[in-house]
Design a protein around this motif. Structure first.
Motif, PDB file in Angstrom:
ATOM      1  N   LEU A   1      19.517   2.688  35.841  1.00 33.80           N
ATOM      2  CA  LEU A   1      18.844   3.823  35.170  1.00 33.80           C
ATOM      3  C   LEU A   1      18.073   3.523  33.657  1.00 33.80           C
ATOM      4  O   LEU A   1      19.005   2.538  32.953  1.00 33.80           O
ATOM      5  N   PRO A   2      17.170   3.860  33.438  1.00 31.01           N
ATOM      6  CA  PRO A   2      16.534   3.445  32.026  1.00 31.01           C
ATOM      7  C   PRO A   2      17.651   4.057  30.688  1.00 31.01           C
ATOM      8  O   PRO A   2      18.390   5.234  31.252  1.00 31.01           O
ATOM      9  N   ASP A   3      17.509   3.518  29.758  1.00 28.40           N
ATOM     10  CA  ASP A   3      18.584   4.275  28.638  1.00 28.40           C
ATOM     11  C   ASP A   3      18.453   5.532  28.392  1.00 28.40           C
ATOM     12  O   ASP A   3      19.614   6.289  28.110  1.00 28.40           O
ATOM     13  N   ALA A   4      17.208   6.152  28.246  1.00 34.05           N
ATOM     14  CA  ALA A   4      17.191   7.673  28.232  1.00 34.05           C
ATOM     15  C   ALA A   4      17.825   8.262  29.227  1.00 34.05           C
ATOM     16  O   ALA A   4      18.477   9.499  29.004  1.00 34.05           O
ATOM     17  N   GLU A   5      17.916   7.907  30.376  1.00 25.76           N
ATOM     18  CA  GLU A   5      18.305   8.745  31.741  1.00 25.76           C
ATOM     19  C   GLU A   5      19.817   8.506  31.548  1.00 25.76           C
ATOM     20  O   GLU A   5      20.648   9.428  31.716  1.00 25.76           O
ATOM     21  N   MET A   6      20.279   7.330  31.276  1.00 22.92           N
ATOM     22  CA  MET A   6      21.717   7.041  31.079  1.00 22.92           C
ATOM     23  C   MET A   6      22.208   7.915  30.000  1.00 22.92           C
ATOM     24  O   MET A   6      23.383   8.520  30.482  1.00 22.92           O
ATOM     25  N   LYS A   7      21.681   7.939  28.946  1.00 22.95           N
ATOM     26  CA  LYS A   7      22.301   8.755  27.801  1.00 22.95           C
ATOM     27  C   LYS A   7      22.501  10.423  28.132  1.00 22.95           C
ATOM     28  O   LYS A   7      23.149  10.981  27.654  1.00 22.95           O
ATOM     29  N   LYS A   8      21.360  10.747  28.834  1.00 22.45           N
ATOM     30  CA  LYS A   8      21.350  12.178  29.507  1.00 22.45           C
ATOM     31  C   LYS A   8      22.551  12.391  30.231  1.00 22.45           C
ATOM     32  O   LYS A   8      23.356  13.461  30.148  1.00 22.45           O
TER      33      LYS A   8
ATOM     34  N   LEU B   1      20.218  14.545  36.659  1.00 24.35           N
ATOM     35  CA  LEU B   1      18.968  14.043  36.949  1.00 24.35           C
ATOM     36  C   LEU B   1      18.436  14.930  38.246  1.00 24.35           C
ATOM     37  O   LEU B   1      19.193  15.036  39.244  1.00 24.35           O
ATOM     38  N   THR B   2      17.244  15.393  38.210  1.00 22.13           N
ATOM     39  CA  THR B   2      16.590  16.321  39.342  1.00 22.13           C
ATOM     40  C   THR B   2      16.158  15.525  40.443  1.00 22.13           C
ATOM     41  O   THR B   2      16.103  15.899  41.642  1.00 22.13           O
ATOM     42  N   ASP B   3      15.973  14.131  40.235  1.00 17.19           N
ATOM     43  CA  ASP B   3      15.225  13.323  41.373  1.00 17.19           C
ATOM     44  C   ASP B   3      15.837  12.199  41.534  1.00 17.19           C
ATOM     45  O   ASP B   3      15.448  11.290  42.445  1.00 17.19           O
ATOM     46  N   LYS B   4      17.376  12.056  41.192  1.00 19.54           N
ATOM     47  CA  LYS B   4      17.969  10.877  41.747  1.00 19.54           C
ATOM     48  C   LYS B   4      19.348  11.163  42.117  1.00 19.54           C
ATOM     49  O   LYS B   4      20.048  11.959  41.473  1.00 19.54           O
TER      50      LYS B   4
ATOM     51  N   GLY C   1      31.648   2.599  43.069  1.00 20.60           N
ATOM     52  CA  GLY C   1      30.720   3.082  43.873  1.00 20.60           C
ATOM     53  C   GLY C   1      31.020   4.675  44.149  1.00 20.60           C
ATOM     54  O   GLY C   1      32.168   5.189  43.996  1.00 20.60           O
ATOM     55  N   GLY C   2      29.937   5.203  44.330  1.00 21.58           N
ATOM     56  CA  GLY C   2      30.152   6.790  44.885  1.00 21.58           C
ATOM     57  C   GLY C   2      28.673   7.424  45.202  1.00 21.58           C
ATOM     58  O   GLY C   2      27.724   6.677  45.038  1.00 21.58           O
ATOM     59  N   THR C   3      28.830   8.783  45.245  1.00 20.42           N
ATOM     60  CA  THR C   3      27.483   9.330  45.658  1.00 20.42           C
ATOM     61  C   THR C   3      27.576  10.721  44.831  1.00 20.42           C
ATOM     62  O   THR C   3      28.585  11.537  44.936  1.00 20.42           O
ATOM     63  N   VAL C   4      26.853  11.088  43.854  1.00 19.26           N
ATOM     64  CA  VAL C   4      26.512  12.184  43.032  1.00 19.26           C
ATOM     65  C   VAL C   4      25.110  12.740  43.207  1.00 19.26           C
ATOM     66  O   VAL C   4      24.402  12.281  42.434  1.00 19.26           O
ATOM     67  N   GLU C   5      24.717  13.856  44.033  1.00 17.15           N
ATOM     68  CA  GLU C   5      23.637  14.313  44.166  1.00 17.15           C
ATOM     69  C   GLU C   5      23.123  14.906  42.863  1.00 17.15           C
ATOM     70  O   GLU C   5      23.825  15.496  42.003  1.00 17.15           O
ATOM     71  N   PRO C   6      21.990  15.211  42.881  1.00 15.10           N
ATOM     72  CA  PRO C   6      21.266  16.139  41.511  1.00 15.10           C
ATOM     73  C   PRO C   6      22.221  17.509  41.417  1.00 15.10           C
ATOM     74  O   PRO C   6      22.481  18.085  42.454  1.00 15.10           O
ATOM     75  N   GLY C   7      22.426  17.815  40.326  1.00 13.17           N
ATOM     76  CA  GLY C   7      23.142  19.182  39.935  1.00 13.17           C
ATOM     77  C   GLY C   7      24.523  19.128  40.549  1.00 13.17           C
ATOM     78  O   GLY C   7      25.169  20.080  40.625  1.00 13.17           O
ATOM     79  N   GLN C   8      24.920  18.119  41.200  1.00 12.24           N
ATOM     80  CA  GLN C   8      26.486  17.955  41.425  1.00 12.24           C
ATOM     81  C   GLN C   8      27.320  17.133  40.624  1.00 12.24           C
ATOM     82  O   GLN C   8      26.934  16.545  39.593  1.00 12.24           O
ATOM     83  N   SER C   9      28.599  17.125  40.689  1.00 14.58           N
ATOM     84  CA  SER C   9      29.757  16.383  39.923  1.00 14.58           C
ATOM     85  C   SER C   9      30.372  15.664  40.868  1.00 14.58           C
ATOM     86  O   SER C   9      30.825  16.141  41.982  1.00 14.58           O
TER      87      SER C   9
ATOM     88  N   ILE D   1      24.395   2.629  34.741  1.00 15.90           N
ATOM     89  CA  ILE D   1      24.460   3.789  35.999  1.00 15.90           C
ATOM     90  C   ILE D   1      23.311   3.348  36.657  1.00 15.90           C
ATOM     91  O   ILE D   1      22.266   3.045  36.306  1.00 15.90           O
ATOM     92  N   TYR D   2      23.811   3.508  37.875  1.00 15.87           N
ATOM     93  CA  TYR D   2      22.523   3.139  39.183  1.00 15.87           C
ATOM     94  C   TYR D   2      22.347   4.297  40.043  1.00 15.87           C
ATOM     95  O   TYR D   2      23.312   4.903  40.299  1.00 15.87           O
ATOM     96  N   ALA D   3      21.215   4.531  40.381  1.00  9.72           N
ATOM     97  CA  ALA D   3      20.843   5.564  41.068  1.00  9.72           C
ATOM     98  C   ALA D   3      19.757   5.360  42.072  1.00  9.72           C
ATOM     99  O   ALA D   3      19.064   4.390  41.973  1.00  9.72           O
ATOM    100  N   CYS D   4      19.561   6.154  43.162  1.00  6.76           N
ATOM    101  CA  CYS D   4      18.392   5.842  43.803  1.00  6.76           C
ATOM    102  C   CYS D   4      17.534   7.167  43.778  1.00  6.76           C
ATOM    103  O   CYS D   4      18.094   8.182  43.479  1.00  6.76           O
ATOM    104  N   ALA D   5      16.083   6.953  43.750  1.00  5.38           N
ATOM    105  CA  ALA D   5      15.042   7.968  43.779  1.00  5.38           C
ATOM    106  C   ALA D   5      15.229   8.642  44.976  1.00  5.38           C
ATOM    107  O   ALA D   5      14.991   8.156  46.162  1.00  5.38           O
TER     108      ALA D   5
END
Length: 184
Positions: free
Chosen positions: A83-90, A113-116, A138-146, A170-174
């Motif tokens: 993730l870019p720094d701004a999204e990671m900080k978010k 993040l709404t799209d990752k 590793g793991g999987t956290v969908e948008p809006g989830q914890s 933090i690594y994510a998939c679009a």
């Protein structure tokens, strides 16, 4: 009870939700684990084993949810990107602090993040020789989830380990538009 026993008991109560931080999350992992941390004779290895068992159970539940949503294959095939720094900080600012005890690291991540879909976290810490090392979970956290990320066997023998451990990336998939599941 010895001083170290009292400290461990306090950490377990805090970790298990007895003294919840203001922004605590009741993740699948914590709901599973808190029922297991009740024995007065519990040791670090048992805690790590219980953590691993809870993580595996929650990962299976997450996989079933992704299959139900029809995106399991896409998520499994994605190559997570940093993730870019701004999204990671978010994400970091929306998530509680990391927890390290019993030589394990856990971090409850709120995916704002709404799209990752968050797939991996990378941490930097120090080994007992005070050299920086990088570890990932590793793991999987969908948008809006914890969800909880777990790394077992982080050396905790040196007092500054807890303060030197930090989230490095933090690594994510679009997601394709409309592919995200709806929060419960």
């Amino acid at each position: 009870m010895s001083r170290s026993g009292l400290i461990l008991a306090g950490a377990l109560v805090t970790f298990a939700g007895g003294i919840a931080p203001a922004r605590a999350i009741e993740t699948c992992f914590h709901m599973c684990l808190k029922g297991k941390l009740v024995s007065p004779n519990i040791d670090d290895q048992t805690i790590r084993d219980d953590m691993q068992a809870c993580k595996a159970r929650c990962d299976e539940e997450q996989k079933a949810q992704l299959e139900s949503d029809g995106i399991a294959e896409k998520v499994a095939a994605c190559v997570p990107e940093k993730l870019p720094d701004a999204e990671m900080k978010k994400v970091r600012s929306a998530s509680p602090s990391i927890v390290a005890f019993a030589n394990a690291f856990t971090w409850d991540v709120n995916n704002v993040l709404t799209d990752k879909i968050i797939r991996q976290v990378e941490i930097t810490t120090q080994n007992l020789s005070l050299e920086d090392i990088t570890m990932s979970a590793g793991g999987t956290v969908e948008p809006g989830q914890s969800g909880t990320f777990l790394i077992r066997y982080i050396a905790d023998g040196y007092p500054s380990m807890r303060v030197t451990t930090r989230v490095k990336a933090i690594y994510a998939c679009a997601l394709e538009p409309g592919a995200a599941s709806k929060p419960d």
